[in-house]
Write a protein that holds these residues in place. Structure first.
Motif, short mmCIF file in Angstrom:
data_model
loop_
_atom_site.label_atom_id
_atom_site.label_comp_id
_atom_site.label_asym_id
_atom_site.label_seq_id
_atom_site.Cartn_x
_atom_site.Cartn_y
_atom_site.Cartn_z
N THR A 109 0.82 -1.23 0.00
CA THR A 109 0.00 0.00 0.00
C THR A 109 0.85 1.28 0.00
OG1 THR A 109 -0.17 -0.15 2.41
CG2 THR A 109 -1.96 -1.13 1.12
N LEU A 110 1.87 1.31 -0.80
CA LEU A 110 2.72 2.51 -0.91
C LEU A 110 2.22 3.39 -2.06
CD1 LEU A 110 6.28 0.92 -0.49
CD2 LEU A 110 4.80 1.92 1.27
N PHE A 111 0.93 3.73 -2.00
CA PHE A 111 0.31 4.43 -3.13
C PHE A 111 0.80 5.86 -3.27
CE2 PHE A 111 -2.87 1.26 -1.67
CZ PHE A 111 -2.74 0.39 -2.74
N ASP A 112 1.36 6.40 -2.21
CA ASP A 112 1.89 7.77 -2.26
C ASP A 112 3.36 7.80 -1.87
OD1 ASP A 112 1.32 10.35 -2.98
OD2 ASP A 112 0.68 11.00 -0.99
N GLY A 113 4.04 6.66 -2.05
CA GLY A 113 5.46 6.59 -1.74
C GLY A 113 5.73 6.55 -0.25
N THR A 114 6.99 6.82 0.11
CA THR A 114 7.40 6.91 1.50
C THR A 114 8.14 8.23 1.70
OG1 THR A 114 9.60 5.92 1.20
CG2 THR A 114 7.74 4.40 1.54
N ARG A 115 8.43 8.58 2.94
CA ARG A 115 9.18 9.81 3.20
C ARG A 115 10.53 9.79 2.48
NH1 ARG A 115 5.64 13.45 4.81
NH2 ARG A 115 4.70 13.11 6.85
N LEU A 116 11.24 8.66 2.59
CA LEU A 116 12.57 8.57 1.99
C LEU A 116 12.51 8.33 0.49
CD1 LEU A 116 14.47 6.48 4.70
CD2 LEU A 116 14.60 8.94 4.29
N HIS A 117 11.44 7.67 0.03
CA HIS A 117 11.32 7.34 -1.40
C HIS A 117 9.93 7.72 -1.90
CE1 HIS A 117 15.16 5.21 -1.38
NE2 HIS A 117 14.78 4.63 -0.26
N PRO A 118 9.68 9.02 -2.10
CA PRO A 118 8.35 9.46 -2.52
C PRO A 118 7.94 8.98 -3.90
CG PRO A 118 9.92 11.29 -2.60
CD PRO A 118 10.61 10.15 -1.90
N GLU A 119 8.91 8.49 -4.67
CA GLU A 119 8.61 8.02 -6.03
C GLU A 119 8.00 6.61 -6.04
OE1 GLU A 119 12.44 6.16 -4.99
OE2 GLU A 119 11.60 8.17 -4.73
N LYS A 120 8.08 5.90 -4.92
CA LYS A 120 7.54 4.53 -4.87
C LYS A 120 6.03 4.53 -5.02
CE LYS A 120 10.99 1.81 -2.39
NZ LYS A 120 11.18 0.84 -1.30
#
Length: 369
Positions: A332-343
Motif C-alpha cells: 500500500t505505498l500508493f503515495d510513496g514513503t518519506r525517503l522514497h516518494p517516487e515509490k
C-alpha cells in the motif's frame, strides 16, 4: 466542569468533551470535506476558512449541551502550512502534509526536498511545511501580504482568540522541518543557507501554553496529532508501543533522550522526551482508495451512484482468514514513503482463483498492517 478537545484530521474533525464531575466522555465527528480540487496531481490543499467554520459549528453544538466549558485544546494534522497576514486572516489555502510539490524536480537532478537535504544535511521530505514554503518562494506563490506560516491548528487557535501572530508548540514546529529537536528551536543557520527568511516563522512556546480566550473560555496552543494520540492512548509511556491508523498510520515508542535513527522520525513529546515514529503515508487512505474504486466500478457497470452507501460496513464485514501461499498481496505505498516518494503501490500474486473483491479487501487491510 467540562473540557473540550478538538482534533483537526485530514479526513475528519472530531470534538471530545470531558465532564470532570461525572467522568462522562462525549464525542462528535464531522467530515472534513474541505479538499480543493486541483488540476495538478501532486497538489493537496484544503480550505482553511471552511475548517474554521466546522470548528465553530462543533463548539456551538457542545455549548448547547455543556455550557460550562472551562478550556479548549487542539491537536491535528502535522507538517502542513498556510500563510496568514498581520490581521489573523488566512491568505492561502492549507497546503497539507500530503502535498507533493517538494518531490518535483528542482535543479542538478534533485527534487526540491532532496536539494534542501543536500544543502543543509537535514532530513527533509515533501509535505514538510518549510519544504512547501521553499517551493512556493521559488515559484512566486507566496502572497505579498503573507506575514507568518502556521499549521491549521495554530490558525484555528488564532481565529478563536483574536491573536495576530500564531503560537506554535514544539511538536508542531518540529513537523515543519529545519527544526533542531535536541535544542527545540528552528535551525536559523540552515534556513539562511537556502535563502529562507526566518521572520516567516511563528512564535514557538511550550506545549499547552495559554493562547487566549474564546469568549470567556481559555484556549491553549495545539499539539501534534501523533503526540496527542500517543499521550491519550497509552497507560505507561515508557513501556508501550502505540499504533494508530488514520489517513496515514504511525507506530510510536517513547524515548527519554533525543536519538536519531535513519528509518524513524524523532518527534518532541509534550511534557518532555520524544517519540520515535515509523510513519506510512497511506494508512486508512488506502482503504478509502479501495472504497472509491468499488464505487466507480458500480457506477461504470450500472450507471448508479452509490457514494452515499455505507460501503465501509460491507468491506469490514469480510471475515478474516490467515494468510496462505495462494493469497494475492497488496503493497500500500500508493503515495510513496518519506525517503522514497517516487515509490508506488503494488498488487501481486494474482491468480485465476484469488482475484475476488473479498481477497482484495483483505489484501488491502493486510497491506496497511
Amino acid at each position: 466542569m467540562c473540557f473540550l478537545g478538538i482534533d483537526i484530521g485530514t479526513s475528519s474533525i472530531c470534538g471530545v468533551i470531558y465532564d470532570s464531575s461525572s467522568r462522562e466522555v462525549v464525542s462528535i465527528t464531522k467530515n472534513n470535506s474541505t479538499n480543493i480540487i486541483s488540476s495538478e496531481t501532486w497538489e493537496r490543499t484544503q480550505e482553511a476558512t471552511a475548517i474554521v467554520d466546522i470548528i465553530l459549528e462543533l463548539i456551538h453544538e457542545f455549548q448547547l449541551e455543556y455550557p460550562l466549558i472551562k478550556g479548549i485544546g487542539f491537536s491535528g494534522q502535522m507538517h502542513g502550512i498556510l500563510y496568514v497576514d498581520g490581521d489573523d486572516n488566512a491568505v492561502t489555502p492549507l497546503y497539507t502534509w500530503q502535498d507533493g510539490r517538494g518531490s518535483l524536480p528542482y535543479k542538478k537532478g534533485l527534487t526540491y526536498a532532496s536539494y534542501l537535504s543536500y544543502q543543509t544535511g537535514l532530513s527533509l521530505s515533501t509535505g514538510f511545511g518549510l519544504v512547501t514554503h521553499f517551493y512556493n518562494k521559488k515559484n512566486a506563490l507566496v502572497p505579498s501580504n503573507a506575514v507568518k506560516i502556521c499549521t491549521i491548528m495554530d490558525y484555528v487557535v488564532m481565529k478563536l482568540t483574536g491573536r495576530n501572530i500564531p503560537l506554535m508548540d514544539y511538536s508542531n514546529a518540529a513537523s515543519l522541518g529545519f527544526f533542531n529537536k535536541d535544542r527545540l528551536a528552528f535551525d536559523e543557520d540552515a534556513l539562511s543557507r537556502v535563502g529562507i527568511d526566518s521572520s516567516i516563522l511563528p512564535e514557538v512556546a511550550k506545549s499547552a501554553s495559554l493562547a487566549g480566550y474564546y469568549g470567556s473560555i481559555p484556549v491553549y496552543s495545539a499539539i501534534g496529532g501523533n503526540q496527542a494520540s500517543f499521550l491519550g492512548s497509552v497507560r505507561d509511556i515508557k513501556r508501550s508501543i502505540h499504533i494508530t491508523v488514520g489517513t496515514s498510520s504511525q507506530i510510536s515508542v517513547y524515548s527519554e533522550n533525543y536519538v536519531e535513527i535513519p528509518s524513524l522520525d524523532t518527534r518532541p513529546l509534550p511534557g518532555g522526551g520524544y517519540i520515535l515514529v515509523g510513519a506510512a503515508l497511506c494508512g486508512g487512505c488506502s482503504f478509502a482508495l479501495l472504497k472509491t474504486f468499488f464505487e466507480d466500478t458500480v457506477k461504470l457497470c450500472t450507471g448508479k451512484d452509490i457514494a452515499s452507501a455505507d460501503l465501509y460496513s460491507a468491506m469490514t464485514s469480510v471475515p478474516y482468514k490467515k494468510e496462505t501461499t495462494g493469497d494475492l498481496k497488496v503493497e500500500t505505498l500508493f503515495d510513496g514513503t518519506r525517503l522514497h516518494p517516487e515509490k508506488r503501490g503494488k498488487i501481486t500474486d494474482i491468480s485465476i482463483s484469488n482475484f475476488t473483491s473479498e481477497n482484495l479487501i483483505l489484501g488491502f487491510l493486510k497491506g496497511i498492517c
